[in-house]
Design a protein around this motif. Structure first.
Motif, short mmCIF file in Angstrom:
data_model
loop_
_atom_site.label_atom_id
_atom_site.label_comp_id
_atom_site.label_asym_id
_atom_site.label_seq_id
_atom_site.Cartn_x
_atom_site.Cartn_y
_atom_site.Cartn_z
N THR A 1 -18.93 -12.21 18.45
CA THR A 1 -18.24 -13.39 18.92
C THR A 1 -19.22 -14.50 19.22
N ALA A 2 -18.81 -15.74 18.90
CA ALA A 2 -19.70 -16.88 19.12
C ALA A 2 -19.92 -17.08 20.61
N PHE A 3 -21.10 -17.53 20.98
CA PHE A 3 -21.42 -17.76 22.36
C PHE A 3 -21.06 -19.19 22.75
N ALA B 1 -33.29 -28.50 23.35
CA ALA B 1 -34.22 -27.45 23.76
C ALA B 1 -33.47 -26.27 24.37
N LEU B 2 -32.47 -26.55 25.19
CA LEU B 2 -31.67 -25.48 25.79
C LEU B 2 -30.88 -24.73 24.72
N ASP B 3 -30.33 -25.48 23.79
CA ASP B 3 -29.56 -24.87 22.72
C ASP B 3 -30.44 -23.91 21.91
N LEU C 1 -31.25 -20.76 24.11
CA LEU C 1 -30.13 -19.83 24.23
C LEU C 1 -29.86 -19.13 22.90
N SER C 2 -30.03 -19.84 21.80
CA SER C 2 -29.86 -19.21 20.49
C SER C 2 -30.91 -18.14 20.26
N SER C 3 -32.10 -18.34 20.81
CA SER C 3 -33.19 -17.38 20.59
C SER C 3 -33.03 -16.11 21.41
N VAL C 4 -32.26 -16.18 22.51
CA VAL C 4 -32.15 -15.00 23.39
C VAL C 4 -30.78 -14.35 23.36
N GLU C 5 -29.77 -15.00 22.74
CA GLU C 5 -28.40 -14.53 22.90
C GLU C 5 -28.19 -13.10 22.37
N ALA D 1 -19.96 -7.29 28.23
CA ALA D 1 -21.31 -7.74 27.90
C ALA D 1 -21.29 -9.21 27.47
N LEU D 2 -20.32 -9.56 26.65
CA LEU D 2 -20.20 -10.95 26.20
C LEU D 2 -19.93 -11.87 27.38
N ASP D 3 -19.04 -11.45 28.28
CA ASP D 3 -18.75 -12.26 29.47
C ASP D 3 -20.02 -12.46 30.31
N ALA D 4 -20.79 -11.39 30.48
CA ALA D 4 -22.00 -11.48 31.30
C ALA D 4 -23.01 -12.45 30.70
N VAL D 5 -23.18 -12.40 29.38
CA VAL D 5 -24.13 -13.29 28.71
C VAL D 5 -23.66 -14.74 28.79
N GLN D 6 -22.38 -14.96 28.54
CA GLN D 6 -21.86 -16.33 28.60
C GLN D 6 -21.96 -16.90 30.01
N ASP D 7 -21.64 -16.10 31.01
CA ASP D 7 -21.76 -16.57 32.39
C ASP D 7 -23.21 -16.92 32.72
N ALA D 8 -24.14 -16.08 32.27
CA ALA D 8 -25.55 -16.34 32.53
C ALA D 8 -26.00 -17.64 31.85
N MET D 9 -25.53 -17.85 30.63
CA MET D 9 -25.88 -19.08 29.91
C MET D 9 -25.36 -20.32 30.65
N MET D 10 -24.11 -20.26 31.08
CA MET D 10 -23.52 -21.41 31.75
C MET D 10 -24.20 -21.68 33.09
N LYS D 11 -24.53 -20.64 33.84
CA LYS D 11 -25.20 -20.83 35.12
C LYS D 11 -26.60 -21.41 34.92
N LEU D 12 -27.29 -20.97 33.87
CA LEU D 12 -28.60 -21.54 33.59
C LEU D 12 -28.49 -23.02 33.28
N VAL D 13 -27.53 -23.38 32.44
CA VAL D 13 -27.35 -24.78 32.05
C VAL D 13 -26.95 -25.63 33.24
N GLN D 14 -26.01 -25.13 34.04
CA GLN D 14 -25.47 -25.92 35.14
C GLN D 14 -26.46 -26.07 36.29
N SER D 15 -27.27 -25.04 36.54
CA SER D 15 -28.13 -25.06 37.73
C SER D 15 -29.61 -25.29 37.46
N TYR D 16 -30.07 -24.97 36.24
CA TYR D 16 -31.51 -24.98 36.01
C TYR D 16 -31.93 -25.77 34.77
#
Length: 204
Positions: A2-4, A32-34, A37-41, A58-73
């Motif tokens: 599934t696409a991230f 740079a973020l894109d 995230l593509s390199s680690v997904e 697992a997909l939910d966990a990865v997507q949540d982690a991606m969004m939190k990274l983008v939103q907070s860091y």
């Protein structure tokens, strides 16, 4: 697979009165973020699979982690993204595991329980292009044994082993990702290696 999540929505900002240099900075950060995230997904998804043994979780966990990274860091230096991302992912996996434990305890007290068969999908492992059927079967069996052994490790040992070997983080980065000291990382990693060597000595 599934696409991230994409970052387009996070970085789509109106241009009213915004300086061009700021727009360019946002676009540079977005690209740079894109790329990061593509390199680690894919590796992150496999790590989450081992921890959660369920593709959807697992997909939910990865997507949540991606969004939190983008939103907070997103504004943090790019060299900090990797340990930050894996720390967020590790915390998310642990939270899901805790919720499962609590849910399991609650369900155990209910008079009627749903008989759900958990389907554990093995990690997709591309065979060697020049491997024959017999060799491919041997490799598949060995990979299966390795996956089970890693999945059976205690959570912190599993995290240390996967981050050090699978993702290639050094001790300092792994400590940052796991939210513990470097000494703890070394201890968890050493114990993981001991356990895996004991279980896999006859296979690998």
């Amino acid at each position: 697979m599934t696409a991230f999540v994409t970052l387009a929505g996070v970085y789509s900002t109106p241009n009213f009165g915004v300086e061009r240099s700021r727009d360019q900075d946002l676009m540079t950060t977005s690209r740079a973020l894109d790329q990061f995230l593509s390199s680690v997904e894919k590796r992150a998804f496999k790590i989450a699979q081992l921890g959660l043994r369920n593709d959807d979780d697992a997909l939910d966990a990865v997507q949540d982690a991606m969004m939190k990274l983008v939103q907070s860091y997103a504004a943090r230096p790019a060299d900090e993204w990797r340990p930050l991302f894996y720390r967020i992912l590790s915390n998310g996996i642990r939270d899901m595991q805790r919720r499962r434990t609590v849910r399991g305890r609650i369900m155990a007290w209910l008079p009627v329980r749903d008989s759900e068969d958990d389907e554990f999908d093995a990690i997709a492992q591309a065979p060697s292009h020049d491997a024959g059927p017999a060799k491919r079967l041997e490799l598949d069996e060995a990979i299966g044994v390795l996956e089970k052994a890693v999945a059976d490790l205690p959570p912190r040992q599993q995290q240390a082993f996967l981050l050090r070997n699978f993702e290639g983080l050094d001790v300092n980065e792994t400590a940052s990702a796991m939210g513990c000291s470097e000494g703890s990382v070394k201890t968890h990693y050493f114990r993981a290696l001991e356990s895996l060597r004991a279980k896999l000595g006859e296979v690998f």
